[in-house]
Design an enzyme around this catalytic site. Structure first.
Site, PDB file in Angstrom:
ATOM      1  N   GLU A  71     -64.740 -14.088  78.101  1.00 42.76           N
ATOM      2  CA  GLU A  71     -64.802 -14.569  76.727  1.00 42.76           C
ATOM      3  C   GLU A  71     -64.874 -16.092  76.615  1.00 42.76           C
ATOM      4  OE1 GLU A  71     -63.240 -11.851  73.742  1.00 42.76           O
ATOM      5  OE2 GLU A  71     -61.921 -13.489  73.150  1.00 42.76           O
ATOM      6  N   ASP A  79     -45.579 -14.521  71.954  1.00 44.47           N
ATOM      7  CA  ASP A  79     -46.406 -15.049  70.858  1.00 44.47           C
ATOM      8  C   ASP A  79     -47.037 -13.917  70.044  1.00 44.47           C
ATOM      9  OD1 ASP A  79     -46.997 -17.519  69.673  1.00 44.47           O
ATOM     10  OD2 ASP A  79     -49.081 -17.378  70.300  1.00 44.47           O
ATOM     11  N   GLU A  95     -70.599 -12.021  70.249  1.00 45.16           N
ATOM     12  CA  GLU A  95     -71.263 -11.413  71.407  1.00 45.16           C
ATOM     13  C   GLU A  95     -72.246 -12.376  72.081  1.00 45.16           C
ATOM     14  OE1 GLU A  95     -69.338  -8.727  71.957  1.00 45.16           O
ATOM     15  OE2 GLU A  95     -71.109  -7.525  72.367  1.00 45.16           O
ATOM     16  N   TYR A 115     -67.056 -20.951  74.422  1.00 52.85           N
ATOM     17  CA  TYR A 115     -66.954 -22.412  74.383  1.00 52.85           C
ATOM     18  C   TYR A 115     -68.285 -23.099  74.703  1.00 52.85           C
ATOM     19  CZ  TYR A 115     -62.094 -21.140  74.046  1.00 52.85           C
ATOM     20  OH  TYR A 115     -60.917 -20.575  73.628  1.00 52.85           O
ATOM     21  N   GLU A 119     -50.974  -3.625  71.273  1.00 53.17           N
ATOM     22  CA  GLU A 119     -50.026  -4.409  70.456  1.00 53.17           C
ATOM     23  C   GLU A 119     -48.875  -4.781  71.390  1.00 53.17           C
ATOM     24  OE1 GLU A 119     -49.162  -6.591  68.003  1.00 53.17           O
ATOM     25  OE2 GLU A 119     -50.006  -5.203  66.522  1.00 53.17           O
ATOM     26  N   TYR A 178     -67.407  -7.440  80.337  1.00 54.06           N
ATOM     27  CA  TYR A 178     -66.052  -8.006  80.227  1.00 54.06           C
ATOM     28  C   TYR A 178     -65.221  -7.239  79.221  1.00 54.06           C
ATOM     29  CZ  TYR A 178     -65.816 -10.794  75.834  1.00 54.06           C
ATOM     30  OH  TYR A 178     -65.719 -11.210  74.532  1.00 54.06           O
ATOM     31  N   TYR A 202     -51.469 -13.993  61.466  1.00 42.82           N
ATOM     32  CA  TYR A 202     -50.598 -13.314  62.426  1.00 42.82           C
ATOM     33  C   TYR A 202     -50.165 -14.262  63.533  1.00 42.82           C
ATOM     34  CZ  TYR A 202     -53.209 -12.281  66.800  1.00 42.82           C
ATOM     35  OH  TYR A 202     -53.815 -12.352  68.030  1.00 42.82           O
ATOM     36  N   ARG A 203     -50.851 -15.382  63.613  1.00 41.01           N
ATOM     37  CA  ARG A 203     -50.621 -16.339  64.678  1.00 41.01           C
ATOM     38  C   ARG A 203     -51.325 -17.628  64.267  1.00 41.01           C
ATOM     39  NH1 ARG A 203     -52.708 -14.196  70.437  1.00 41.01           N
ATOM     40  NH2 ARG A 203     -51.391 -15.415  71.810  1.00 41.01           N
ATOM     41  N   HIS A 243     -56.433  -7.324  62.887  1.00 41.17           N
ATOM     42  CA  HIS A 243     -56.340  -8.754  63.130  1.00 41.17           C
ATOM     43  C   HIS A 243     -57.762  -9.292  63.027  1.00 41.17           C
ATOM     44  CE1 HIS A 243     -52.702  -7.227  64.945  1.00 41.17           C
ATOM     45  NE2 HIS A 243     -52.256  -8.422  65.254  1.00 41.17           N
ATOM     46  N   ARG A 271     -41.843 -25.486  66.152  1.00 44.26           N
ATOM     47  CA  ARG A 271     -42.622 -24.306  66.554  1.00 44.26           C
ATOM     48  C   ARG A 271     -42.551 -23.260  65.441  1.00 44.26           C
ATOM     49  NH1 ARG A 271     -45.079 -20.929  69.908  1.00 44.26           N
ATOM     50  NH2 ARG A 271     -44.172 -18.892  70.302  1.00 44.26           N
TER      51      ARG A 271
END
Lengths: 196, 515
Positions: free
Chosen positions: B378, B166, B285, B382, B176, B365, B471-472, B434, B510
């Site tokens: 990370e 991906d 953060e 959420y 990368e 982390y 990029y995604r 990115h 996809r």
């Protein structure tokens, strides 16, 4: 799952004994899962989680289901090793989790990678005068939203892991607990049921 | 079990679906063909602002090797049934394990979790798609091999093959990830098995050390695509440096991003700083510190700047927090450290060393990720808003200060319009960045969910107008993102699809590729 039946069960009106979560009775996972106690994993450093877990345990008890509670702090629930250890300890069991969003996501993802089946999840927006629940159930394509006292949540879980077992209406969340849950600061909380 | 109530693949009759499932059961065994609601539900857990039903699988199957996949491909071709391969399926903000289109059969490759080879001298590994970063980390520790890899943030549960395929990124000098892959094995739609690069030669022992082979290099075709099922991948590992010196530099103002990038770019291109530098905003953060949003703001709309400033002051968090590291010997790192100190002093940044960072979960982390130690720190993101909604918006920018400030302001304005916070970071490649924004929303709130969809849509099209591409992208927006890259590219992709997968059975849709 039939949405109409689920709603009927969700809204009570004395019909909880025919909860559509009985549909889970046809699901795989007999043996130890049926025989052993339900494992309730609760985030120890989240007071609202403890209140809700206590209510769920009471509902399970009222339904004739034994349960054991495992408390873990968020740093343990936020680590791969911590969650893996809890799942190891639970073995093949019906497991209910009550924790914050991040921990619930991590827990369910690790459990899924180990082949756990998924029954239901409820997101709770509580405190600060707000009380809202959003419930997703395996096989139901849309979520259900409702806003009322949290004891209904506890009974739903008892029925989910009890395969539609009747839960007497006496298994209510204590009024003091309800006040503690609703009257605290605003919080986001997740509960879920899986078969490990 | 009858398929009457299943989410069937588009255009496939229930009878044909049942026949296909029966044949696949014959290949894999009943245990590894899942159609029960309870077992399928984990594959349908998405965080995107679209209904679950849109990405509901019809079944999940778990092959244990290339031969089984080849046989399944024959069945899929016979009945024209699409399969959606996933390695570990932990690509959460980009769609998780749910198929790109309703009814596709998830091909879960988790059982193919063998670490086939680790060459400690050449610093290479060959792994299957079900291998997780945690598993690889444990392997290296157990065998006392002083080798590191680069991993993404959800690394403990994600895996290198899926992430490389991906084109994900990490935080070490090998950040990368696709750049540091070397050699693939791919099962094509017709069941042929292709080994790329030197792997195409029988008895070659250079598959994991020389990427190119002879003739066209094909590996890239199998990333962010649906032209084949990657069943093995080589990756380069990094020798653990004698001295690793991670650090954070904090900056007080949002507009500081301009001078930060201008100061860091030359160091990154010259590889004084060899790793993928992260420049994280306060609100990236804060949740990982952890800070509760509700303690600072409970009103409607995006969190105000004043509240963000208060979070910075209360918790010693910068407006921007630059994470980087020096990797070398003590002597080289001592020399380069002077450069870092000078840059920080010249740009008004405050350096925090690893020693000074003790007790900060956010820094812990990050520093672990910079040495390839998997963790789940990370996921604190959420808890910021709660409600389980997250989509990554990930445009690329030049590594120029003016560009990054422009992108940040554009994103913040659009997010604010819909009531969402700017939770963003820049990950510095060599010459690009990115720009990753986590659009966090409450998925249990219908209005927020609708707004999140509309917000992403506006972000996408506004950025595209300015020439900024993703990029995604998450699977719900694959088609729209692909469209921003123009018709010629898409036409070539379609022609390749027709040539390699004429029955359109591997993950149609996809990355916007389908017949």
């Amino acid at each position: 799952m039939d949405r109409r039946l689920f709603l009927k069960g969700l809204m009570g009106s004395g019909a909880l004994g025919v909860m559509p979560l009985a549909a889970h009775a046809g699901m795989p996972g007999g043996g130890p899962r049926d025989a052993g106690p339900v494992v309730i994993v609760v985030q120890a450093d989240l007071p609202q989680a403890s209140v809700l877990a206590r209510s769920i345990a009471a509902s399970l008890d009222a339904a004739g289901l034994s349960s054991i509670q495992l408390s873990a702090r968020s740093d343990r629930l936020g680590s791969y090793a911590g969650v893996a250890a809890i799942l190891e300890r639970a073995g093949q069991a019906r497991l209910i989790g009550v924790m914050d969003d991040a921990s619930a996501l991590i827990f369910q993802q690790i459990a899924a990678a180990r082949g756990a089946g998924w029954l239901m999840q409820t997101h709770h927006r509580i405190g600060g005068g707000e009380l809202r629940h959003c419930c997703s159930v395996a096989g139901m394509e849309s979520s259900l939203l409702w806003a009322d006292a949290p004891q209904r949540v506890a009974r739903l879980y008892a029925q989910a892991v009890g395969r539609g077992r009747r839960v007497p209406a006496s298994a209510e969340l204590a009024a003091a607990d309800a006040t503690a849950l609703v009257g605290g600061g605003p919080a986001s909380l997740v509960s879920f049921a899986i078969n490990t | 079990m009858s398929s009457q109530r299943k989410a069937l693949p588009k255009g496939v009759a229930a009878g044909d679906f049942d026949k296909a499932i029966k044949e696949i059961r014959g290949i894999l065994g009943d245990e590894y063909v899942l159609i029960e609601e309870e077992r399928l539900a984990p594959y349908n857990k998405i965080m995107m602002p679209v209904p679950d039903a849109q990405h509901a699988p019809s079944a999940a199957i778990m092959p244990d090797g290339v031969e089984q996949i080849r046989k399944v491909m024959k069945v899929a071709n016979k009945y024209r049934i699409p399969v959606y391969p996933v390695s570990t399926g932990k690509n959460l903000g980009y769609g998780s394990a749910a198929p790109v289109q309703r009814g596709q059969i998830v091909m879960d490759l988790r059982r193919m979790n063998r670490i086939l080879e680790v060459d400690a001298e050449l610093c290479t590994a060959l792994v299957e798609p079900g291998v997780t970063y945690q598993q690889l980390y444990d392997y290296l520790q157990e065998h006392k091999l002083p080798l590191w890899f680069s991993c993404p943030a959800p690394s403990a549960i994600a895996g290198p093959v899926g992430n490389m395929v991906d084109r994900g990124v990490g935080y070490t000098p090998y950040g990368e990830h696709f750049l540091f892959s070397c050699g693939m094995e791919v099962v094509l739609a017709d069941g042929e098995v292709l080994r790329t690069g030197m792997g195409a030669m029988e008895n070659s022992n250079t598959w994991q050390v020389f990427k190119w082979g002879y003739g066209p290099t094909l590996d890239g075709m199998f990333t962010q695509s649906n032209y084949g099922i990657v069943t093995k991948m080589g990756m380069w590992l990094m020798p653990a440096p004698p001295d690793f010196r991670p650090f954070c530099i904090q900056y007080p103002n949002e507009t500081d991003i301009t001078k930060i990038v201008e100061a860091l770019r030359p160091l990154r291109i010259a590889m004084v700083i060899p790793n993928a530098v992260v420049i994280a905003h306060t609100l990236w953060e804060a949740p990982c510190t952890p800070v509760k949003r509700a303690d600072y703001f409970t009103g409607p709309g995006a969190i105000p700047d004043e509240a963000v400033k208060k979070i910075q002051a209360d918790h010693d968090i910068g407006a921007w927090n630059v994470y980087a590291g020096l990797y070398g010997t003590k002597e080289t790192n001592d020399a380069n450290w002077k450069i870092i100190e000078a840059v920080a002093a010249g740009t008004g940044g405050k350096i925090i060393t690893q020693e000074a960072s003790r007790g900060s979960k956010a820094m812990e982390y990050r520093f672990d990720l910079m040495k390839g130690k998997p963790n789940l720190g990370e996921f604190g993101l959420y808890n910021w808003r709660g409600g389980g909604g997250s989509i990554w918006f990930a445009p690329v920018s030049q590594a120029k200060g003016s560009e990054t400030l422009k992108q940040m302001k554009m994103a913040k304005d659009i997010l604010g319009k819909y009531g969402f916070d700017y939770v963003g970071e820049f990950i510095v490649g060599w010459r690009d960045m990115h720009h990753v924004i986590d659009l966090l929303y409450d998925r249990s709130d219908e209005t927020q969910t609708k707004n999140a969809y509309a917000c992403y849509d506006e972000l996408l099209h506004t950025f595209a107008k300015e020439g900024y591409g993703m990029y995604r992208a998450n699977t719900a927006f694959a088609e729209k993102v692909a469209a921003t890259y123009g018709p010629v590219k898409r036409d070539v992709e379609k022609r390749l699809k027709k040539a390699l997968d004429p029955n359109n059975i591997i993950a149609p849709g996809r990355c916007g590729i389908s017949l």
